[in-house]
Enzyme design. Structure first.
Site, short mmCIF file in Angstrom:
data_model
loop_
_atom_site.label_atom_id
_atom_site.label_comp_id
_atom_site.label_asym_id
_atom_site.label_seq_id
_atom_site.Cartn_x
_atom_site.Cartn_y
_atom_site.Cartn_z
N CYS A 31 -0.43 4.11 2.17
CA CYS A 31 -0.25 3.91 3.62
C CYS A 31 1.21 4.14 4.02
CB CYS A 31 -0.61 2.49 4.04
SG CYS A 31 -2.10 1.82 3.32
N ASP A 32 2.15 3.59 3.25
CA ASP A 32 3.54 3.52 3.70
C ASP A 32 4.50 4.41 2.91
OD1 ASP A 32 2.70 1.58 5.49
OD2 ASP A 32 3.05 -0.05 4.06
N CYS A 87 0.83 -1.21 0.00
CA CYS A 87 0.00 0.00 0.00
C CYS A 87 0.86 1.26 0.00
CB CYS A 87 -0.92 -0.02 1.23
SG CYS A 87 -1.91 1.46 1.37
#
Ligand code: NAP
Length: 313
Positions: free
Chosen positions: A141-142, A138
Site C-alpha cells: 500500500c505505502d 503494508c
C-alpha cells in the site's frame, strides 16, 4: 432469516459463499470493509496458490469475489459486534442466532465465522505517533512513497521478507531487522532476499523506539545479545511481525485459545452447535490462502450435515 450467515469475505468467507450458493443455502456474507479479499488484497504477489503462479493478491481477491457474485451470493457491509443465541435448537429444530453489526442485526440458523486476522503491533514509543508518517503495516500500500529512500522492515516471516524484496525494487536501501539469527520465512524467499545488493539484514535486534520530527527520521535499535543500543537512520519502517486473529467480538460466544484463535477441527465446528469457523481465525497449523479456501468448503459441508433433518426457522 437466513440458513447461513458468513462473517468475513476473505478467501475463507468467499469460498464458503461459493459452496453455500452451490448447496442452495439461503445465505448472507457480512463484510466490514468496502472491498472483499481480506489480507491478500495487500499482497503484491501470491506464488503458491495452485495453478496461478505469480498472481497479484488484489487480482486473486477480485477473482474470488467475482466467482461468489456470479453464483448470486448476497453481501452486506457492516462491522460485526457479536453473535447472540436466540434459541439453542434441538435434534429436530435448528438453532437461531442473531448476528449484530454496528447498525443492523441479521438472523440465521447457522453462522460461519471467517473474520480472519490483522497485523500485530510492536507496542513501542513512536509507533502510533508516526502511523502514516513513516510507520506502515503494508508495503504494497505505502511502499511507493519510499522511492529512492531508506526503509526498514521489522520481522522475519514470509511477510517481512516479501516486503523487503518488494521495497528493494525502488528503495535506495532496505534494512530487515529481525530479533533472531535466522529467518522464519520460506527458503525460496530467503534465497531471493540474500541475493539483493541493497538489502541488509540486521540480526538479533529489536526496535525499541521510532523517532522523528514531523516524519520518522530514525529507529532506536537494541542488539538482544550484547544489549548495545544504536540509532538507524531511516525514512520509514514497515512492521511485519505477524498477525492477530480478529475474534475479540466472538470471545464470549465460542471457545478460543489463549491467543484468540477459535478452537475447531477441520470441519470448523466450534463448541457451539451451529457456529462454525473457517480461515485464519481458526486454531490450526498452516495459515495460507489454500488452507483458508479449504476451510470455507469444509465448513459449508459441515453446515449442510448439521442442518439435515432439522426444521429451520
Ligand atoms: P509470522 O510467520 O508469524 O512471522 C512473524 C515474524 O515476526 C517472525 O519472524 C517473528 O520472529 C517476528 N516477531 C513476532 N513478534 C515480534 C516482536 N514483538 N518483535 C519483533 N519481531 C517479532 O507472520 P507473517 O510473516 O505475517 O505471516 C503470517 C502467515 O501468513 C504465516 O503463516 C505465513 O506463512 C503466511 N504467509 C504466507 C505467504 C506465502 O506463502 N506466500 C506470504 C505471506 C504470509 P520469530 O521468527 O523469532 O518468532
Amino acid at each position: 432469516m437466513f440458513d447461513l450467515i458468513i462473517i468475513g469475505s476473505g478467501p475463507a468467507g468467499l469460498s464458503a459463499a461459493v459452496y453455500a450458493k452451490r448447496a442452495g443455502l439461503n445465505m448472507l456474507v457480512i463484510e466490514k470493509d468496502s472491498m472483499s479479499g481480506g489480507q491478500i488484497i495487500n499482497t503484491y504477489e501470491v506464488d503458491n496458490y495452485l495453478g496461478i503462479p505469480g498472481i497479484n493478491g488484489f487480482d486473486l481477491a477480485m477473482k474470488f469475489r467475482e466467482h461468489a457474485d456470479k453464483l448470486g451470493a448476497e453481501f452486506a457491509e457492516g462491522m460485526v459486534t457479536g453473535i447472540e443465541t436466540i434459541s439453542e435448537g434441538t435434534d429436530t429444530k435448528a438453532p437461531v442466532f442473531k448476528v449484530n453489526t454496528e447498525k443492523e442485526s441479521y438472523e440465521a440458523n447457522t453462522v460461519i465465522i471467517a473474520s480472519g486476522a490483522h497485523h500485530s503491533k510492536l507496542g513501542i514509543p513512536g509507533e502510533e505517533e508516526y502511523l502514516g508518517k513513516g510507520v506502515s503495516y503494508c508495503a504494497t500500500c505505502d511502499g511507493a512513497f519510499y522511492r529512492g529512500k531508506v526503509a526498514a522492515v521489522n520481522g522475519g516471516g514470509d511477510v517481512a521478507v516479501e516486503d523487503a524484496i518488494f521495497l528493494a525494487r525502488f528503495c535506495e536501501k532496505v534494512y530487515l531487522i529481525h530479533r533472531r539469527d535466522e529467518l522464519r520465512a520460506a527458503k525460496i524467499l530467503q534465497d531471493e532476499l540474500f541475493g539483493l545488493p541493497n538489502v541488509e539484514v540486521i540480526w538479533d535486534s529489536v526496535v525499541k523506539e521510532i523517532k522523528g520530527e514531523t516524519k520518522v527520521t530514525h529507529l532506536k535499535i537494541e542488539n538482544v545479545k550484547d544489549k548495545k543500543e544504536s540509532d538507524l537512520n531511516v525514512d520509514g519502517i514497515f512492521v511485519a511481525i505477524g498477525i492477530h486473529p480478529s475474534t475479540d467480538m466472538f470471545a464470549d460466544a465460542v471457545g478460543c485459545d489463549d491467543s484468540g484463535y477459535i478452537i475447531a477441527g477441520e470441519d470448523g465446528a466450534t463448541d457451539v452447535p451451529g457456529i462454525f469457523v473457517a480461515g485464519d481465525c481458526r486454531k490450526k497449523r498452516l495459515r495460507q490462502i489454500v488452507t483458508a479456501v479449504a476451510d470455507g468448503a469444509n465448513a459449508v459441508t459441515a453446515v449442510q450435515d448439521f442442518l439435515v433433518g432439522k426444521e429451520r426457522a
